[in-house]
Design a protein around this motif. Structure first.
Motif, PDB file in Angstrom:
ATOM      1  N   SER A  30       0.768  -1.280   0.003  1.00 43.16           N
ATOM      2  CA  SER A  30      -0.087  -0.097   0.173  1.00 43.16           C
ATOM      3  C   SER A  30       0.830   1.200   0.060  1.00 43.16           C
ATOM      4  O   SER A  30       0.308   2.193  -0.121  1.00 43.16           O
ATOM      5  N   ARG A  31       2.155   1.063   0.165  1.00 41.40           N
ATOM      6  CA  ARG A  31       3.035   2.370   0.177  1.00 41.40           C
ATOM      7  C   ARG A  31       4.365   2.074  -0.635  1.00 41.40           C
ATOM      8  O   ARG A  31       5.307   1.886  -0.192  1.00 41.40           O
ATOM      9  N   PRO A  32       4.006   2.060  -1.998  1.00 44.43           N
ATOM     10  CA  PRO A  32       5.421   1.388  -2.905  1.00 44.43           C
ATOM     11  C   PRO A  32       6.423   2.781  -2.849  1.00 44.43           C
ATOM     12  O   PRO A  32       7.643   2.483  -3.379  1.00 44.43           O
ATOM     13  N   ALA A  33       6.122   3.779  -2.438  1.00 47.07           N
ATOM     14  CA  ALA A  33       6.863   4.899  -2.716  1.00 47.07           C
ATOM     15  C   ALA A  33       7.333   5.496  -1.350  1.00 47.07           C
ATOM     16  O   ALA A  33       7.635   6.735  -1.243  1.00 47.07           O
ATOM     17  N   ASP A  34       7.399   4.725  -0.324  1.00 48.26           N
ATOM     18  CA  ASP A  34       7.643   5.253   1.143  1.00 48.26           C
ATOM     19  C   ASP A  34       9.157   5.070   1.451  1.00 48.26           C
ATOM     20  O   ASP A  34       9.632   3.945   1.384  1.00 48.26           O
ATOM     21  N   TYR A  35       9.820   6.064   1.422  1.00 41.40           N
ATOM     22  CA  TYR A  35      11.429   6.251   1.575  1.00 41.40           C
ATOM     23  C   TYR A  35      11.903   5.112   2.657  1.00 41.40           C
ATOM     24  O   TYR A  35      12.642   4.413   2.558  1.00 41.40           O
ATOM     25  N   GLN A  36      11.129   5.624   3.920  1.00 39.32           N
ATOM     26  CA  GLN A  36      11.390   4.701   5.197  1.00 39.32           C
ATOM     27  C   GLN A  36      11.057   3.213   4.815  1.00 39.32           C
ATOM     28  O   GLN A  36      12.065   2.431   5.300  1.00 39.32           O
ATOM     29  N   LEU A  37      10.180   2.646   4.190  1.00 35.10           N
ATOM     30  CA  LEU A  37      10.009   1.447   4.211  1.00 35.10           C
ATOM     31  C   LEU A  37      10.875   0.880   3.228  1.00 35.10           C
ATOM     32  O   LEU A  37      11.448  -0.382   3.433  1.00 35.10           O
ATOM     33  N   LEU A  38      11.093   1.735   2.168  1.00 35.85           N
ATOM     34  CA  LEU A  38      12.183   0.914   1.292  1.00 35.85           C
ATOM     35  C   LEU A  38      13.672   0.976   1.725  1.00 35.85           C
ATOM     36  O   LEU A  38      14.455  -0.157   1.468  1.00 35.85           O
ATOM     37  N   HIS A  39      13.915   1.707   2.468  1.00 40.26           N
ATOM     38  CA  HIS A  39      15.080   1.608   3.498  1.00 40.26           C
ATOM     39  C   HIS A  39      15.382   0.492   4.119  1.00 40.26           C
ATOM     40  O   HIS A  39      16.377  -0.396   4.325  1.00 40.26           O
ATOM     41  N   LEU A  40      14.129   0.311   4.941  1.00 41.50           N
ATOM     42  CA  LEU A  40      14.345  -0.958   5.819  1.00 41.50           C
ATOM     43  C   LEU A  40      14.111  -2.128   5.033  1.00 41.50           C
ATOM     44  O   LEU A  40      14.702  -2.957   5.754  1.00 41.50           O
ATOM     45  N   LEU A  41      13.515  -2.231   3.985  1.00 41.15           N
ATOM     46  CA  LEU A  41      13.550  -3.291   3.222  1.00 41.15           C
ATOM     47  C   LEU A  41      14.841  -3.687   2.671  1.00 41.15           C
ATOM     48  O   LEU A  41      15.382  -4.750   2.825  1.00 41.15           O
ATOM     49  N   ALA A  42      15.637  -2.754   2.287  1.00 38.26           N
ATOM     50  CA  ALA A  42      16.941  -2.676   2.117  1.00 38.26           C
ATOM     51  C   ALA A  42      18.003  -3.356   3.052  1.00 38.26           C
ATOM     52  O   ALA A  42      18.670  -4.418   3.037  1.00 38.26           O
ATOM     53  N   LEU A  43      17.696  -2.831   4.288  1.00 39.09           N
ATOM     54  CA  LEU A  43      18.311  -3.120   5.310  1.00 39.09           C
ATOM     55  C   LEU A  43      17.940  -4.634   5.791  1.00 39.09           C
ATOM     56  O   LEU A  43      18.910  -5.325   6.055  1.00 39.09           O
ATOM     57  N   LEU A  44      16.929  -4.843   5.755  1.00 36.88           N
ATOM     58  CA  LEU A  44      16.446  -6.275   5.961  1.00 36.88           C
ATOM     59  C   LEU A  44      17.064  -7.339   5.084  1.00 36.88           C
ATOM     60  O   LEU A  44      17.682  -8.241   5.332  1.00 36.88           O
ATOM     61  N   ARG A  45      17.089  -7.218   3.707  1.00 33.98           N
ATOM     62  CA  ARG A  45      17.712  -7.868   2.834  1.00 33.98           C
ATOM     63  C   ARG A  45      19.200  -8.122   3.027  1.00 33.98           C
ATOM     64  O   ARG A  45      19.659  -9.280   2.890  1.00 33.98           O
ATOM     65  N   PHE A  46      19.874  -7.041   3.367  1.00 33.52           N
ATOM     66  CA  PHE A  46      21.125  -6.970   3.629  1.00 33.52           C
ATOM     67  C   PHE A  46      21.554  -8.204   4.946  1.00 33.52           C
ATOM     68  O   PHE A  46      22.185  -8.800   4.952  1.00 33.52           O
ATOM     69  N   HIS A  47      20.696  -7.956   5.877  1.00 32.31           N
ATOM     70  CA  HIS A  47      20.653  -8.859   7.081  1.00 32.31           C
ATOM     71  C   HIS A  47      20.443 -10.268   6.515  1.00 32.31           C
ATOM     72  O   HIS A  47      20.970 -11.266   7.418  1.00 32.31           O
ATOM     73  N   GLN A  48      19.518 -10.337   5.643  1.00 33.89           N
ATOM     74  CA  GLN A  48      19.148 -12.068   5.297  1.00 33.89           C
ATOM     75  C   GLN A  48      20.291 -12.544   4.434  1.00 33.89           C
ATOM     76  O   GLN A  48      20.284 -13.410   3.747  1.00 33.89           O
ATOM     77  N   GLY A  49      21.458 -11.548   4.083  1.00 34.80           N
ATOM     78  CA  GLY A  49      22.363 -11.804   3.013  1.00 34.80           C
ATOM     79  C   GLY A  49      21.812 -11.821   1.492  1.00 34.80           C
ATOM     80  O   GLY A  49      22.441 -12.392   0.727  1.00 34.80           O
ATOM     81  N   ARG A  50      20.961 -11.111   1.375  1.00 33.78           N
ATOM     82  CA  ARG A  50      20.177 -11.227   0.003  1.00 33.78           C
ATOM     83  C   ARG A  50      20.634  -9.539  -0.598  1.00 33.78           C
ATOM     84  O   ARG A  50      19.973  -8.938  -0.738  1.00 33.78           O
ATOM     85  N   HIS A  51      22.034  -9.703  -1.051  1.00 30.76           N
ATOM     86  CA  HIS A  51      22.524  -8.306  -1.265  1.00 30.76           C
ATOM     87  C   HIS A  51      22.007  -7.647  -2.590  1.00 30.76           C
ATOM     88  O   HIS A  51      22.000  -6.587  -2.755  1.00 30.76           O
ATOM     89  N   HIS A  52      21.693  -8.321  -3.505  1.00 28.90           N
ATOM     90  CA  HIS A  52      21.270  -7.904  -4.923  1.00 28.90           C
ATOM     91  C   HIS A  52      19.888  -7.320  -4.676  1.00 28.90           C
ATOM     92  O   HIS A  52      19.625  -6.016  -5.028  1.00 28.90           O
TER      93      HIS A  52
END
Length: 95
Positions: A30-52
């Protein structure tokens, strides 16, 4: 920060990453252009080892806030994890 996002961040910090992921993705629908959420998803993927994927979310976040230091830094960490040292240095220059 709304309650659902707050809950997702709390889960992320305490490391039940799969549950945090579920909430982040639910919010993203519901919020595809939310900076904070995109940043957090990037951080989550990093923590999961999903760097791409971390790079993809980080790049999307930087389109919304190009000078966001925390996202630039996390992007550089993902590039480093992928073994791209030259790109890592360029990330700090905004390239």
């Amino acid at each position: 920060m709304d309650q659902l996002l707050y809950q997702a961040v709390q889960l992320h910090q305490s490391r039940p990453l799969a549950e945090a992921e579920r909430l982040y993705l639910q919010l993203q629908a519901s919020r595809p252009a939310d900076y904070q959420l995109l940043h957090l998803l990037a951080l989550l993927r990093f923590h999961q080892g999903r760097h791409h994927e971390a790079l993809q979310y980080g790049d999307a976040a930087l389109k919304l806030q190009p000078a966001a230091a925390e996202t630039i830094s996390n992007r550089a960490l993902s590039l480093q994890a992928l073994g791209r040292p030259a790109r890592t240095l360029m990330a700090f220059d905004g390239h």
